[in-house]
Design a protein around this motif. Structure first.
Motif: not given
Length: 56
Positions: A3-7, A34-36, A39-44
């Motif tokens: 879901e995070l990758k889709l967002e 900023k949100r993107k 998300l990138k940091d969270c996914i990593a």
């Protein structure tokens, strides 16, 4: 995590569309970027937690 990758992908597309619009709100673009990045940091972090630590 899917879901995070889709967002993240959807935000990327939205940012591109907004940047093409000369009347777009710059503050909105900055917020999306900023949100993107969040998300990138969270996914990593999630992906790195899936990799087991190697013993030293």
């Amino acid at each position: 995590m899917v879901e995070l990758k889709l967002e993240h992908r959807d935000l990327d597309a939205a940012i591109v569309r907004l940047q093409l619009d000369p009347d777009a709100d710059e503050l909105a673009v900055k917020r999306l970027k900023k949100r993107k990045l969040q998300l990138k940091d969270c996914i990593a972090k999630m992906e790195s937690s899936l990799i087991p630590d190697e013993p030293a």
